[in-house]
Design an enzyme around this catalytic site. Structure first.
Site, mmCIF file in Angstrom:
data_model
loop_
_atom_site.group_PDB
_atom_site.id
_atom_site.type_symbol
_atom_site.label_atom_id
_atom_site.label_comp_id
_atom_site.label_asym_id
_atom_site.label_seq_id
_atom_site.Cartn_x
_atom_site.Cartn_y
_atom_site.Cartn_z
ATOM 1 N N VAL A 168 -20.816 -33.452 24.290
ATOM 2 C CA VAL A 168 -20.461 -32.034 23.699
ATOM 3 C C VAL A 168 -19.835 -31.958 22.305
ATOM 4 O O VAL A 168 -19.130 -31.155 21.667
ATOM 5 C CB VAL A 168 -19.357 -31.588 24.724
ATOM 6 C CG1 VAL A 168 -19.953 -31.246 26.099
ATOM 7 C CG2 VAL A 168 -17.996 -32.426 24.853
ATOM 8 N N HIS A 184 -24.476 -29.879 28.460
ATOM 9 C CA HIS A 184 -23.131 -29.737 28.957
ATOM 10 C C HIS A 184 -22.430 -28.732 27.953
ATOM 11 O O HIS A 184 -21.188 -28.776 28.105
ATOM 12 C CB HIS A 184 -22.397 -30.915 29.260
ATOM 13 C CG HIS A 184 -23.004 -31.700 30.388
ATOM 14 N ND1 HIS A 184 -22.860 -33.189 30.656
ATOM 15 C CD2 HIS A 184 -23.840 -31.474 31.248
ATOM 16 C CE1 HIS A 184 -23.601 -33.432 31.831
ATOM 17 N NE2 HIS A 184 -24.338 -32.532 32.039
#
Length: 342
Positions: A168, A184
């Site tokens: 991320v 994600h």
């Protein structure tokens, strides 16, 4: 699923925003560095909240092996030419100072789940307190050699359809990979759980420091202590008095625009990832233990379609049994070999 009469009402703006009076001190219940074999801590209410096991190095696993140059060359030949989809995990970013959950040097911890975050004001206080500290480490991370090498390997010898990342941190984009599918989400964004509005994490960080001047004053020292913890898992002694703001548009709960444990990835993002895999003829996995189904499903889908799967990384993965070729070692070392052969 029921809640006790003492559970905070998620519809209450003051409760969900953390702006009410101090919650009860939960002490060491908030510890993420779980002791091996220690019983799971109780939740602060009767709500049944999914608890993930403490993560750390795989017990009994061997780390530090390095595949031979001949093995590296053979694996590259499986990928050279036809379109390839790349799937990356936390091991890709460890050299950027962002620790993983399953590597050799991982510290055992129990990450907060989506159910925990959404179901408890205390948990949200805990998350944002620790995340405010952890953000100091996260926001200064820069792409490492592995990120740059992967970007340089496309379009020759790797014709990459997309980089699907479980990370991320946005480091693939910064290193030049394109396209990148953030499976994600991205930690530099914040999403309202009610109106779905996106906003900047940097802006929220400034607001959190304004609301919590005592933590802000201690931030440099706390950040040094948290240098080995992923964002949101940094240790903070007390979190019960921490304050966090609601969504400025609707008053809803703000959450990082990332997939928590126990939460599903956004359908449109998963669809984009499978579309990239469908038009490729092979899958390359870099730095992922494939412990969670979110990443493992792409390995299984590739093998079901009879596409070669090449896995690179240090230590075991849950997808090893599906691998057509398995290379062991540091990602920068292995990818540098491929760059030299390009």
């Amino acid at each position: 699923m029921s809640t006790s009469s003492t559970s905070p009402d998620p519809r209450s703006a003051s409760s969900r925003a953390g702006l009410a009076g101090p919650a009860a001190d939960v002490g060491r219940w908030f510890s993420t560095a779980a002791r091996a074999g220690a019983p799971a801590a109780a939740t602060p209410s009767a709500r049944s909240i999914l608890r993930m096991p403490a993560w750390g190095p795989v017990p009994g696993a061997e780390y530090g092996h390095l595949s031979s140059e001949a093995e590296s060359a053979a694996a590259l030949e499986l990928l050279r030419g036809p379109p390839v989809t790349v799937l990356t995990g936390a091991g890709m970013s460890t050299d950027s100072g962002l620790p993983d959950y399953r590597g050799r040097d991982a510290v055992p911890r129990a990450p907060m789940t989506y159910q925990e975050f959404m179901g408890s004001d205390l948990s949200r206080r805990r998350y944002w307190a620790r995340s405010t500290v952890g953000w100091e480490q996260f926001r200064t991370a820069r792409p490492n050699a592995a990120h740059h090498l992967l970007a340089q390997l496309a379009p020759e010898p790797l014709d990459v359809t997309a980089v699907i990342t479980q990370n991320v941190d946005g480091l693939h984009q910064e290193a030049g990979s394109d396209p990148v599918i953030d499976l994600h989400g991205r930690l530099d964004r914040v999403r309202c759980q009610s109106c779905d509005a996106l906003s900047s994490r940097a802006g929220l960080h400034a607001r959190l420091l304004q609301l919590n001047p005592e933590l802000a004053a201690r931030l440099p020292d706390l950040a040094r202590d948290a240098a080995r913890a992923p964002d949101g898992d940094a240790e903070v002694d007390r979190t019960s008095t921490f304050r966090y703001p609601p969504c400025p548009l609707c008053g809803g709960i703000l959450k990082p625009d990332v997939v928590f444990f126990g939460e599903s990835a956004r359908r449109e993002v998963v669809a984009d990832a499978f579309a990239a895999l469908e038009v490729s003829q092979a899958l390359l996995v870099l730095g992922s233990s494939l412990t969670v189904q979110s990443g493992l499903r792409f390995v299984r889908a590739a093998r079901k379609a009879d596409k070669p799967v090449v896995i690179l990384g240090d230590g075991p993965t849950r997808g090893d049994e599906h691998a057509t070729a398995r290379l062991h070692g540091r990602l920068d070392v292995l990818l540098r070999r491929w760059a030299g052969e390009a």
